[in-house]
Design a protein around this motif. Structure first.
Motif, mmCIF file in Angstrom:
data_model
loop_
_atom_site.group_PDB
_atom_site.id
_atom_site.type_symbol
_atom_site.label_atom_id
_atom_site.label_comp_id
_atom_site.label_asym_id
_atom_site.label_seq_id
_atom_site.Cartn_x
_atom_site.Cartn_y
_atom_site.Cartn_z
ATOM 1 N N GLN A 159 0.825 -1.210 0.000
ATOM 2 C CA GLN A 159 0.000 0.000 0.000
ATOM 3 C C GLN A 159 0.859 1.260 0.000
ATOM 4 N N ASP A 160 1.952 1.232 0.752
ATOM 5 C CA ASP A 160 2.854 2.385 0.845
ATOM 6 C C ASP A 160 4.185 1.865 1.375
ATOM 7 N N PRO A 161 5.218 1.752 0.522
ATOM 8 C CA PRO A 161 6.507 1.212 0.968
ATOM 9 C C PRO A 161 7.091 1.947 2.171
ATOM 10 N N ALA A 162 6.808 3.244 2.308
ATOM 11 C CA ALA A 162 7.344 4.009 3.432
ATOM 12 C C ALA A 162 6.682 3.624 4.752
ATOM 13 N N ARG A 163 5.497 3.008 4.695
ATOM 14 C CA ARG A 163 4.788 2.600 5.913
ATOM 15 C C ARG A 163 4.501 1.098 5.898
ATOM 16 N N ALA A 164 5.350 0.359 5.200
ATOM 17 C CA ALA A 164 5.130 -1.080 5.065
ATOM 18 C C ALA A 164 5.139 -1.788 6.411
ATOM 19 N N GLY A 165 6.002 -1.337 7.327
ATOM 20 C CA GLY A 165 6.060 -1.963 8.642
ATOM 21 C C GLY A 165 4.753 -1.832 9.390
ATOM 22 N N PHE A 166 4.179 -0.634 9.368
ATOM 23 C CA PHE A 166 2.914 -0.403 10.063
ATOM 24 C C PHE A 166 1.778 -1.194 9.424
ATOM 25 N N TYR A 167 1.637 -1.071 8.101
ATOM 26 C CA TYR A 167 0.528 -1.748 7.438
ATOM 27 C C TYR A 167 0.628 -3.264 7.567
ATOM 28 N N ALA A 168 1.832 -3.818 7.385
ATOM 29 C CA ALA A 168 1.992 -5.273 7.460
ATOM 30 C C ALA A 168 1.746 -5.787 8.868
ATOM 31 N N SER A 169 2.013 -4.949 9.877
ATOM 32 C CA SER A 169 1.822 -5.392 11.265
ATOM 33 C C SER A 169 0.349 -5.443 11.663
ATOM 34 N N ILE A 170 -0.519 -4.821 10.878
ATOM 35 C CA ILE A 170 -1.935 -4.785 11.243
ATOM 36 C C ILE A 170 -2.530 -6.188 11.296
ATOM 37 N N LEU A 307 7.397 1.734 14.516
ATOM 38 C CA LEU A 307 8.781 2.036 14.906
ATOM 39 C C LEU A 307 9.775 1.438 13.906
ATOM 40 N N SER A 308 9.432 0.295 13.325
ATOM 41 C CA SER A 308 10.344 -0.307 12.345
ATOM 42 C C SER A 308 10.429 0.522 11.070
ATOM 43 N N ASP A 309 9.377 1.263 10.733
ATOM 44 C CA ASP A 309 9.430 2.171 9.586
ATOM 45 C C ASP A 309 10.380 3.336 9.857
ATOM 46 N N ARG A 310 10.501 3.721 11.100
ATOM 47 C CA ARG A 310 11.349 4.861 11.465
ATOM 48 C C ARG A 310 12.792 4.461 11.733
ATOM 49 N N PHE A 311 12.983 3.334 12.419
ATOM 50 C CA PHE A 311 14.325 2.980 12.885
ATOM 51 C C PHE A 311 14.906 1.734 12.228
ATOM 52 N N GLY A 312 14.141 1.077 11.376
ATOM 53 C CA GLY A 312 14.647 -0.112 10.699
ATOM 54 C C GLY A 312 14.123 -1.395 11.312
ATOM 55 N N ARG A 313 13.985 -2.433 10.464
ATOM 56 C CA ARG A 313 13.449 -3.712 10.935
ATOM 57 C C ARG A 313 14.460 -4.447 11.827
ATOM 58 N N ILE A 314 15.685 -4.579 11.331
ATOM 59 C CA ILE A 314 16.656 -5.429 12.002
ATOM 60 C C ILE A 314 17.061 -4.914 13.389
ATOM 61 N N TYR A 356 5.982 -11.720 20.432
ATOM 62 C CA TYR A 356 4.942 -11.539 19.407
ATOM 63 C C TYR A 356 4.800 -10.074 19.011
ATOM 64 N N SER A 357 4.374 -9.230 19.946
ATOM 65 C CA SER A 357 4.130 -7.822 19.628
ATOM 66 C C SER A 357 5.419 -7.087 19.285
ATOM 67 N N GLY A 358 6.544 -7.533 19.861
ATOM 68 C CA GLY A 358 7.812 -6.886 19.581
ATOM 69 C C GLY A 358 8.511 -7.486 18.388
ATOM 70 N N TYR A 359 9.027 -8.692 18.550
ATOM 71 C CA TYR A 359 9.837 -9.327 17.506
ATOM 72 C C TYR A 359 9.024 -9.722 16.272
ATOM 73 N N PHE A 360 7.986 -10.527 16.498
ATOM 74 C CA PHE A 360 7.291 -11.158 15.368
ATOM 75 C C PHE A 360 6.476 -10.157 14.543
ATOM 76 N N ALA A 361 5.995 -9.090 15.176
ATOM 77 C CA ALA A 361 5.155 -8.137 14.455
ATOM 78 C C ALA A 361 5.907 -7.434 13.338
ATOM 79 N N ILE A 362 7.230 -7.387 13.431
ATOM 80 C CA ILE A 362 8.041 -6.703 12.421
ATOM 81 C C ILE A 362 8.412 -7.650 11.283
ATOM 82 N N ALA A 363 8.306 -8.960 11.522
ATOM 83 C CA ALA A 363 8.731 -9.954 10.537
ATOM 84 C C ALA A 363 8.008 -9.851 9.194
#
Length: 436
Positions: A159-170, A307-314, A356-363
């Motif tokens: 939907q938006d590569p810049a917010r992929a972390g947020f959208y995918a975590s939904i 947060l992963s969109d702002r600071f990185g996934r890894i 889950y909410s921390g590690y896995f949500a960013i996967a």
């Protein structure tokens, strides 16, 4: 080779805003369509896990109740054996035809698998056909779920590569909500009905309620919009072959990354069975920790995704993984030494927050970053299912076997710790592939 979508802007259409990105209405419709499948999938899986003690008596009657539980857990694990096939078939279908039709297919198959389970007569009525048909129902559900995650993840992340972390975590938040709903339904059934009533007919109610989600999921998904990035890209004629040629290393590393989150989340779902068998809590008490974990996982994944969109996934996944590595085994030692409802809730809440909410949500976003658009769903599906197959769905079974063979109720904590270490190594190797 880069996808054409990487070099060309998305053409404007009725569902896109003037900036070339999807409109708010399009995004909301897409989120609902993708996420409802996550609710359906995880509700079914968790209801089965929560009623394992009951199902073992109905479908796997043995002289030793512990053996019956293990057989029932084996049936739960069997759904994961067919997930790779679902990942290949439905994932490739999504890369060829579209994310939307693949998700419609998944919704229909999940409804069939859940419905068979809820209506199936027990061993006392039809003999060996009962466990055989139960395995068949789990296989149908596993096949559909094999392609569900990849299709939904690709659709949301695109939907938006810049917010992929947020959208995918939904969808992870929706899966957490499914944990809450499943726990609430199971808790209600176990508190409002007597053990005899639950064994006779009450266990069917949660599965039949789950079937009602199916038509809603189908209706919403048939009216959803296709991914704008997929629509603008060159479609692969053989995405599976492309993944096999170009992405073998990425698939293996993706599976390694998934391992800790998969094992952590299913360890949390195993805790009610663990609490009944090893902490000697009642069935209703054992579900309270899972209720709390479900509430946490309904909200916090989106925070981690943002947060992963702002600071990185890894960096974020590494931080949560290290915390999980340090805390897991001590938590099991503590809960075994001091078994109580309060301590069970604390352990499950910490597992939910960290693993889950921390590690896995960013996967999901990280997996999306690993693969090109033209073969993204196939790559995501195979990597995710491989990680879940080896370290997810088998976790309750492995945990139960470890306790039985070692005589140590804390042994599942060592198992989860070892898997977290594996995932941390995979994350470090993903950094070398350019994933941030």
């Amino acid at each position: 080779m880069q996808d054409s979508v990487d070099r060309q802007p998305i053409a404007a259409s009725g569902s896109l805003s003037g900036s070339g990105m999807p409109s708010d209405r399009h995004v909301v419709r897409t989120i609902v369509a993708a996420s409802i499948g996550a609710v359906f999938e995880w509700y079914d899986l968790l209801i089965y896990a929560m009623f394992v003690p009951t199902l073992s008596k109905l479908f796997f009657p043995t002289a030793d109740p512990a053996v019956g539980v293990l057989l029932s857990l084996s049936t739960f694990a069997s759904a994961w054996l067919v997930r790779p096939l679902g990942a290949v078939v439905i994932g490739s279908y999504a890369d060829k035809v579209g994310r939307k039709p693949a998700m419609v297919l998944s919704a229909v198959l999940m409804m069939v698998g859940t419905g068979i389970t809820g209506l199936l007569p027990g061993y006392a009525s039809i003999g060996v056909a009962a466990p055989a048909l139960l395995v068949l129902a789990r296989l149908v559900q596993g096949f559909s779920a094999g392609g569900e995650f990849g299709s939904a993840t690709a659709l949301l992340a695109e939907q938006d590569p810049a917010r992929a972390g947020f959208y995918a975590s939904i969808q992870w938040a929706c899966s957490g909500f499914a944990v809450f709903i499943a726990s609430l339904v199971a808790y209600t059934v176990n508190t409002m009905l007597s053990p005899a009533e639950v064994l006779e007919w009450g266990w069917r109610v949660p599965f039949l309620l789950g079937v009602l989600i199916g038509p809603v999921a189908w209706y919403i998904r048939t009216r959803a919009d296709e991914s704008p990035l997929f629509a603008a890209s060159a479609h692969a004629s053989s995405p599976l072959r492309e993944v096999a040629v170009h992405d073998k290393r990425r698939v293996l590393l993706g599976a390694g990354v998934v391992a800790a989150g998969a094992a952590g989340s299913f360890m949390n779902q195993y805790m009610p069975t663990f609490a009944i068998a090893n902490l000697h809590l009642s069935a209703s008490q054992a579900l309270i920790g899972t209720l709390v974990a479900g509430l946490i996982n309904s909200v916090m994944p989106m925070v981690s995704g943002h947060l992963s969109d702002r600071f990185g996934r890894i960096p974020l996944m590494m931080a949560f993984g290290v915390i999980g590595l340090v805390m897991t085994y001590p938590l099991f030692l503590w809960i075994v030494a001091s078994p109580s409802l309060v301590n069970l809730v604390i352990v499950q809440a910490l597992l939910a927050l960290v693993m889950y909410s921390g590690y896995f949500a960013i996967a999901p976003a990280l997996l999306s970053d690993l693969f090109q658009v033209r073969r993204r769903t196939t790559g995501i599906s195979i990597a995710y299912v491989l990680g879940q197959l080896l370290f997810g769905g088998v976790t309750p079974l492995v945990a139960g076997l470890l306790v039985m063979q070692t005589g140590s109720p804390s042994s599942p904590g060592l198992y989860l710790t070892a898997i977290i270490a594996l995932s941390l190594g995979s994350l470090m190797l993903c950094r070398r592939l350019g994933v941030r």
